[in-house]
Design a protein around this motif. Structure first.
Motif, short mmCIF file in Angstrom:
data_model
loop_
_atom_site.label_atom_id
_atom_site.label_comp_id
_atom_site.label_asym_id
_atom_site.label_seq_id
_atom_site.Cartn_x
_atom_site.Cartn_y
_atom_site.Cartn_z
N ALA A 1 85.11 108.29 111.41
CA ALA A 1 86.22 108.56 110.49
C ALA A 1 87.05 109.71 111.07
CB ALA A 1 85.67 108.95 109.13
N LYS A 2 88.38 109.65 110.88
CA LYS A 2 89.25 110.71 111.39
C LYS A 2 89.70 111.58 110.23
CE LYS A 2 91.64 108.93 115.46
NZ LYS A 2 92.78 108.10 115.77
N GLU B 1 90.95 100.66 107.15
CA GLU B 1 89.72 101.46 106.95
C GLU B 1 89.45 101.63 105.45
OE1 GLU B 1 89.73 105.45 108.52
OE2 GLU B 1 87.67 105.82 107.86
N GLY B 2 88.19 101.66 105.11
CA GLY B 2 87.79 102.00 103.76
C GLY B 2 86.82 103.17 103.82
N LEU C 1 95.21 110.18 104.07
CA LEU C 1 94.04 110.18 103.20
C LEU C 1 94.25 111.24 102.11
CD1 LEU C 1 90.97 109.22 103.03
CD2 LEU C 1 90.48 111.35 104.18
N GLU C 2 94.06 110.83 100.87
CA GLU C 2 94.25 111.80 99.79
C GLU C 2 92.90 112.39 99.42
OE1 GLU C 2 96.28 109.72 96.64
OE2 GLU C 2 97.17 108.47 98.20
N VAL D 1 80.41 106.99 103.13
CA VAL D 1 80.47 105.93 104.13
C VAL D 1 81.92 105.61 104.48
CG1 VAL D 1 80.24 104.20 102.29
CG2 VAL D 1 79.81 103.50 104.64
N SER D 2 82.14 105.31 105.76
CA SER D 2 83.44 104.81 106.22
C SER D 2 83.20 103.46 106.88
CB SER D 2 84.06 105.76 107.24
OG SER D 2 85.02 105.06 108.02
N SER D 3 84.19 102.59 106.78
CA SER D 3 84.03 101.28 107.43
C SER D 3 84.33 101.37 108.93
CB SER D 3 84.95 100.24 106.78
OG SER D 3 86.30 100.61 106.95
N TYR D 4 84.78 102.53 109.39
CA TYR D 4 84.93 102.79 110.81
C TYR D 4 83.72 103.58 111.27
CZ TYR D 4 89.78 101.42 111.86
OH TYR D 4 90.93 100.72 112.11
#
Ligand code: TEU
Length: 576
Positions: A560-561, A569-570, A544-545, A554-557
């Motif tokens: 989020a890690k 994942e978005g 992840l940058e 928001v995360s699509s998971y």
């Protein structure tokens, strides 16, 4: 330049009537079925329903072959049912637009019946009739060598009057002659005013750039050596009078109507074969008073073969190509008074999960959410297609060609069989089948998966098109109960899109990395506000940058890690 207006911020939801909901067990969806689902549609948070053609039709091209604009195809219901639907949408705070299909009619339309009845019929000139040519051996040949959309030529011989008529699509879809003023007036009355007077709020305008042709019809240069017929779009697309016709349609008809809540009616045109932004802008620049917005199809062309004669000859693509396409149509409106659209599905394409990410059991849900996130943060008007909100996927690869129903799929398949059997292209069948498995129009036309009962709850009878084998697992009812479902995620995102409309709907677009083939990272800016979107298009974990000073929106998971994007994942970060 981009003044705010209702349809820019609206989310549109496309309904394909044959496949949405069947209320009477005849295997075809219908308008009473749509009415029974109106609360479901409203609950998604969409603002406009676009209903694909429900008019009288022999259904050679699923209603895009209209034989009477002022009647409804009986299995779908009646004009009275459409009036009820208009009211039901309005009662739920939604608008309704219909499909305007006026490049051609069905050959069963009374206009064409009259036109073909004799060479001196007053409506003869409402369609394109041309004499035959004869080769050196005296064989009859069509007036030109054009290839149509659905494989095969664009001219069909009429025994009765001994001339050919033009059809860019199926031979049962003769092209209307917009050069003829009486014909144009009749189109405006029958297909537009009739429904606007009943209270609809606008149109999706089919094949909008094909009304004006080069009517001297020169032969096309030979670019496809396999074939007598040749791609010839330069002679029937974006023709010399196209802008004049659309301006007339707007000024004489559309400008005189408003929506149920007193705003301008909306139009979205289908603009294929127009790759240059300047060309597109001429249709959607506000000051030109033509169309509000158009669909430009570069995104759904990813994976398609070169030119439309090889549409189903699958060609692998990489993420950087998709990035360029998105960038092009996100940025082309900057500094202009035009507008853009955002979509990746409709009734003419395979399902986005299957085409752009992965529909494997372990990835399809994650893919659907990531793609959802990718769409809802983009600038322009958002269009969703029925079933997309529950992550419907393509028909299983195991289905044989016998399960495919679309005229285009079947014609391309027949052509492949012919070209393989006569030795012109010895490996064509396998390649075309692969293309159809990914991109056939049929995939979007499978019955909507409502629940885990027979046929996914779409119909108690035998559906006109087979239901997906996976309806017990992918269906709306189960997802409504599950707060982590694709459906719940879509609802949440549509709310977020409205809350963050400055950046999401109206913001400028900046691609962060043009080259990376695994992740798609971009930023949106609106004055001091910024959003950063990071999407993982692979099955592997990606770095992840992060950018300082931004927080996760928001995360699509669910979880989020830190430091990584999980498979498909978005994530969206904002600086405010
Ligand atoms: O499609 C118009 C069209 O030319 C293409 O964009 C479309 O992708 C088609 O699949 C050709 O390959 C519209 C309708 O959306 C389509 O369903 C109809 O078949 C067509 O018009 C003819 O009315």
């Amino acid at each position: 330049l981009h003044n705010r207006i209702w349809w820019k911020e609206a989310t549109f939801y496309q309904i394909y009537p044959a496949s949405f909901c069947d209320s009477n067990g005849d295997g075809w969806g219908d308008i009473p079925g749509i009415l029974s689902k109106i609360a479901y549609i409203a609950s998604l948070g969409v603002d406009v329903v676009w209903l694909s053609p429900m008019f009288e039709s022999p259904q050679k091209d699923m209603g895009y072959d209209i034989s009477d604009y002022e009647t409804v195809y009986a299995p779908y219901g009646t004009v009275g049912d459409v009036e009820k639907l208009i009211k039901a949408c309005h009662d739920h705070g939604m608008k309704l637009i219909l499909d305007l299909v006026v490049n051609h009619t069905s050959d069963q339309h009374k206009w064409f019946q009259e036109s073909r009845s004799s060479r001196d019929n007053p409506k003869r000139d409402w369609y394109f009739w041309r004499p035959a040519r004869y080769d050196e051996q005296g064989n009859r040949r069509p007036p030109t060598n054009y290839r149509s959309y659905f494989a095969g030529g664009t001219w069909t011989w009429d025994e009765h009057t001994q001339e050919y008529y033009l059809h860019l699509y199926d031979e049962s879809q003769p092209d209307l002659n917009w050069e003829n003023e009486d014909c144009r007036k009749a189109i405006y009355d029958s297909s537009m005013r009739f429904w606007l007077d009943k209270g609809i709020d606008g149109f999706r305008v089919d094949t909008v750039n094909k009304y004006s042709k080069h009517v001297n019809f020169p032969d096309a240069p030979i670019t496809d050596r396999k074939s007598f017929i040749q791609p010839a779009a330069q002679f029937w697309c974006n023709g010399p009078r196209i802008h004049e016709f659309i301006k007339e349609m707007n000024g004489d008809v559309l400008a005189k109507y408003s929506t149920y809540d007193g705003q301008p009616v909306v139009t979205v045109g289908e603009l294929s074969l127009t790759p240059d932004p300047e060309g597109v802008l001429r249709y959607v620049s506000a000051r030109e008073k033509e169309l509000d917005m158009v669909f430009q199809f570069d995104i759904t062309h990813l994976g398609q073969g070169n030119g439309f004669q090889d549409k189903y000859d699958f060609t692998p693509w990489e993420l950087p190509e998709m990035k360029q396409v998105v960038k092009k149509w996100q940025t082309f409106i900057e500094g202009t008074d035009g507008w853009t659209t955002v979509f990746n599905e409709n009734h003419d394409n395979g399902r986005s999960v299957s085409r752009f990410a992965s529909d494997a059991p372990e990835w399809r849900e994650k893919s659907a959410k990531m793609l959802a996130l990718w769409l809802v943060v983009q600038t322009g008007t958002l269009f969703l297609y029925q079933g997309q909100e529950i992550g419907m996927i393509n028909a299983p690869k195991e289905w044989s060609i016998g399960e495919y129903k679309d005229v285009e799929s079947l014609n391309f398949w027949d052509e492949a069989v012919r070209l393989e059997n006569d030795g012109t292209d010895p490996t064509r069948k396998g390649r075309i089948m692969r293309g159809l498995q990914l991109m056939a129009r049929d995939h979007a036309r499978l019955p909507f998966q409502w629940n885990d009962t027979k046929n996914g709850g779409f119909s108690t009878g035998k559906p006109w098109m087979r239901a997906h084998d996976l309806y017990p697992e992918i269906n709306a009812e189960a997802q409504e109960r599950d707060t982590h479902s694709v459906l719940s995620f879509y609802k949440r995102l549509l709310r977020l899109r409205k809350e963050h409309r400055d950046v999401f709907v109206y913001g400028s677009f900046e691609l962060v990395d043009e080259e990376k083939a695994n992740t798609f990272v971009f930023e949106k800016h609106y004055q001091e506000k910024s959003a950063r979107v990071e999407l993982n298009f692979t099955k592997e974990v990606q770095i992840l940058e992060e950018r300082e000073g931004m927080k996760l929106l928001v995360s699509s998971y669910g979880k989020a890690k830190e430091g990584v994007l999980q498979p498909f994942e978005g994530r969206v970060f904002v600086n405010y």
